[in-house]
Design a protein around this motif. Structure first.
Motif, PDB file in Angstrom:
ATOM      1  N   SER A 122      29.685  47.438  24.242  1.00  0.00           N
ATOM      2  CA  SER A 122      30.725  47.954  24.273  1.00  0.00           C
ATOM      3  C   SER A 122      30.957  48.971  22.980  1.00  0.00           C
ATOM      4  CB  SER A 122      31.908  46.929  24.269  1.00  0.00           C
ATOM      5  OG  SER A 122      33.312  47.650  24.011  1.00  0.00           O
ATOM      6  N   LEU A 123      31.271  50.145  23.305  1.00  0.00           N
ATOM      7  CA  LEU A 123      31.560  51.131  22.220  1.00  0.00           C
ATOM      8  C   LEU A 123      33.149  50.743  21.347  1.00  0.00           C
ATOM      9  CD1 LEU A 123      30.416  53.526  20.814  1.00  0.00           C
ATOM     10  CD2 LEU A 123      31.932  55.030  22.378  1.00  0.00           C
ATOM     11  N   VAL A 124      34.060  50.278  22.441  1.00  0.00           N
ATOM     12  CA  VAL A 124      35.149  50.103  21.922  1.00  0.00           C
ATOM     13  C   VAL A 124      35.361  48.905  21.050  1.00  0.00           C
ATOM     14  CG1 VAL A 124      37.567  49.012  22.672  1.00  0.00           C
ATOM     15  CG2 VAL A 124      36.214  50.900  24.175  1.00  0.00           C
ATOM     16  N   LYS A 125      34.476  47.900  21.310  1.00  0.00           N
ATOM     17  CA  LYS A 125      34.443  46.734  20.138  1.00  0.00           C
ATOM     18  C   LYS A 125      33.666  47.139  19.341  1.00  0.00           C
ATOM     19  CE  LYS A 125      32.608  41.977  20.743  1.00  0.00           C
ATOM     20  NZ  LYS A 125      31.969  40.921  21.334  1.00  0.00           N
ATOM     21  N   LEU A 126      32.720  48.108  19.156  1.00  0.00           N
ATOM     22  CA  LEU A 126      32.027  48.563  18.018  1.00  0.00           C
ATOM     23  C   LEU A 126      32.996  48.908  16.899  1.00  0.00           C
ATOM     24  CD1 LEU A 126      29.418  49.193  16.526  1.00  0.00           C
ATOM     25  CD2 LEU A 126      29.532  51.646  17.385  1.00  0.00           C
ATOM     26  N   PHE A 127      34.120  49.426  17.397  1.00  0.00           N
ATOM     27  CA  PHE A 127      35.155  50.128  16.513  1.00  0.00           C
ATOM     28  C   PHE A 127      36.053  49.329  15.825  1.00  0.00           C
ATOM     29  CE2 PHE A 127      34.170  54.282  19.050  1.00  0.00           C
ATOM     30  CZ  PHE A 127      33.068  54.774  18.292  1.00  0.00           C
ATOM     31  N   ASP A 128      35.918  48.123  16.367  1.00  0.00           N
ATOM     32  CA  ASP A 128      36.896  47.119  15.867  1.00  0.00           C
ATOM     33  C   ASP A 128      36.264  46.296  14.897  1.00  0.00           C
ATOM     34  OD1 ASP A 128      38.949  45.287  15.425  1.00  0.00           O
ATOM     35  OD2 ASP A 128      39.471  44.705  17.494  1.00  0.00           O
ATOM     36  N   ASP A 129      36.487  46.621  13.517  1.00  0.00           N
ATOM     37  CA  ASP A 129      35.929  45.650  12.403  1.00  0.00           C
ATOM     38  C   ASP A 129      36.250  44.218  12.641  1.00  0.00           C
ATOM     39  OD1 ASP A 129      34.510  47.751  11.350  1.00  0.00           O
ATOM     40  OD2 ASP A 129      36.172  48.092   9.610  1.00  0.00           O
ATOM     41  N   ALA A 130      37.487  44.000  13.154  1.00  0.00           N
ATOM     42  CA  ALA A 130      37.880  42.474  13.495  1.00  0.00           C
ATOM     43  C   ALA A 130      36.926  41.471  14.079  1.00  0.00           C
ATOM     44  CB  ALA A 130      39.000  42.299  14.113  1.00  0.00           C
ATOM     45  N   ASN A 131      36.037  42.322  14.889  1.00  0.00           N
ATOM     46  CA  ASN A 131      34.837  41.680  15.739  1.00  0.00           C
ATOM     47  C   ASN A 131      33.577  41.288  14.828  1.00  0.00           C
ATOM     48  OD1 ASN A 131      36.110  41.975  18.394  1.00  0.00           O
ATOM     49  ND2 ASN A 131      35.677  44.194  18.280  1.00  0.00           N
ATOM     50  N   TRP A 132      33.545  41.785  13.596  1.00  0.00           N
ATOM     51  CA  TRP A 132      32.391  41.516  12.942  1.00  0.00           C
ATOM     52  C   TRP A 132      32.483  40.646  11.643  1.00  0.00           C
ATOM     53  CZ3 TRP A 132      30.203  42.645  17.132  1.00  0.00           C
ATOM     54  CH2 TRP A 132      30.471  43.837  17.888  1.00  0.00           C
ATOM     55  N   SER A 133      32.802  39.451  11.470  1.00  0.00           N
ATOM     56  CA  SER A 133      33.056  38.760  10.491  1.00  0.00           C
ATOM     57  C   SER A 133      32.123  38.445   9.567  1.00  0.00           C
ATOM     58  CB  SER A 133      33.494  37.345  10.937  1.00  0.00           C
ATOM     59  OG  SER A 133      32.655  36.560  11.732  1.00  0.00           O
TER      60      SER A 133
END
Length: 333
Positions: A122-133
């Protein structure tokens, strides 16, 4: 693809990672220097955003991060402009976040979305830093980005050994999705190493001088229309080649001032350059048994290092530019 990194070892990569590494946005990072102006004033300070991006990806992998987070780690710096954070001085971006502000646009206008789509990411998921702890955490916590830039620069520039890196990585653990250390000594070592990077290296008088002169050069070139903001998404040397081809005497002056030998000294009383940097502190979370706390809560040494680093950053660095005849040995030949 099999890839070997000095710090993290050898890994077999999935096809999507290979395609992204071979893409133009990642390959461009081979020509973007991590230290901004540093390589111009000292040719040995030549670490690139490409090496760092690969390193972040591999560190996330080593720590058990998902394939998606490895992708995010590999791509996190694709929007860095030529000369990295020097451009933040040009645009007066005190948070040093210009590359973050243009990240979505740079990615969207490249071949990256097609590669991600073909691999159901998902490109949308990539743009959300909250997904990458693992990849990103606010200071003073540990994260893959902060760890790799510190270890990579300090190892390359001879400030730490590979044995020390392996010792640190041996105590790096993933706890509830974020990076902790399981030994207080490792937290003290990393804190000391981190400040060698953000204080001793980035506030080295020669680095401060290079940032000042290069930011003035780019500011002038943009104001005169010799460069436009899109030009800053070229590689470092491509931008310089464009400027070197000009006949403007002011451009030539700035370029000559970035060419060693350079004669400067730290001088608070007669400073011609003064630079303050963003305060960057580190205070790792340490987990030993059932006890979880910040290193500074258990280590006077870390507490003192943090206080000293904060004071140094707030004071900034004051530089006096010297005439060649006033100093026998330049800062850098």
């Amino acid at each position: 693809m099999r890839i070997t990194d000095d710090l993290y070892g050898t890994f077999e990569l999935e096809p999507i990672l290979v395609k992204l590494i071979e893409s133009n946005p990642i390959q461009r990072l081979k020509g973007i220097h991590q230290g901004g102006a540093s390589y111009l004033v000292n040719e040995k300070w030549n670490e690139t955003r490409y090496d760092h991006s690969i390193g972040v990806m591999l560190l996330i992998r080593k720590m058990g991060g998902s394939l998606e987070e490895q992708v995010a780690g590999l791509l996190h710096d694709v929007s860095h402009t030529a000369f990295s954070h020097v451009v933040d001085l040009v645009f007066k971006n005190e948070e040093q976040s210009y590359h973050e502000e243009i990240f979505k646009r740079v990615v969207t206008e490249s071949e990256i979305p097609a590669i991600l789509s073909a691999n159901s990411i998902s490109l949308v998921k990539l743009f959300d830093d909250a997904n990458w702890s693992i990849l990103e955490q606010p200071a003073p916590d540990l994260c893959a980005d902060r760890i790799d830039s510190t270890l990579r620069d300090m190892y390359r520039y001879g400030q730490i050994t590979l044995d020390e890196v392996e010792y640190f990585l041996g105590h790096l653990v993933l706890h509830e999705g974020t990076l902790h250390l399981n030994h207080l000594g490792a937290a003290e070592w990393f804190s000391e190493t981190y400040y060698k990077e953000v204080i001793d290296f980035f506030m080295d008088p020669l680095n401060v001088y290079g940032y000042d002169r290069l930011s003035k050069l780019l500011t002038y070139a943009l104001a005169e229309g010799y460069l436009t903001p899109p030009d800053l998404l070229m590689e470092d040397e491509q931008v310089l080649q464009k400027l070197r081809a000009l006949s403007d005497p002011q451009i030539s002056k700035y370029l000559s001032e970035l060419t060693p030998p350079i004669y400067i000294e730290e001088n608070k009383n007669e400073a011609t350059i003064h630079l303050k940097t963003k305060v960057r502190l580190i205070d790792p979370m340490v987990i030993e048994g059932e006890c979880i706390s910040r290193a500074s809560e258990r280590s006077t040494r870390v507490e003192q290092m943090n206080a000293k680093a904060q004071q140094r950053a707030l004071e900034g660095m004051s530089i006096k530019v010297l005439a060649p005849s006033t100093q026998k040995n330049p800062v850098h030949e």
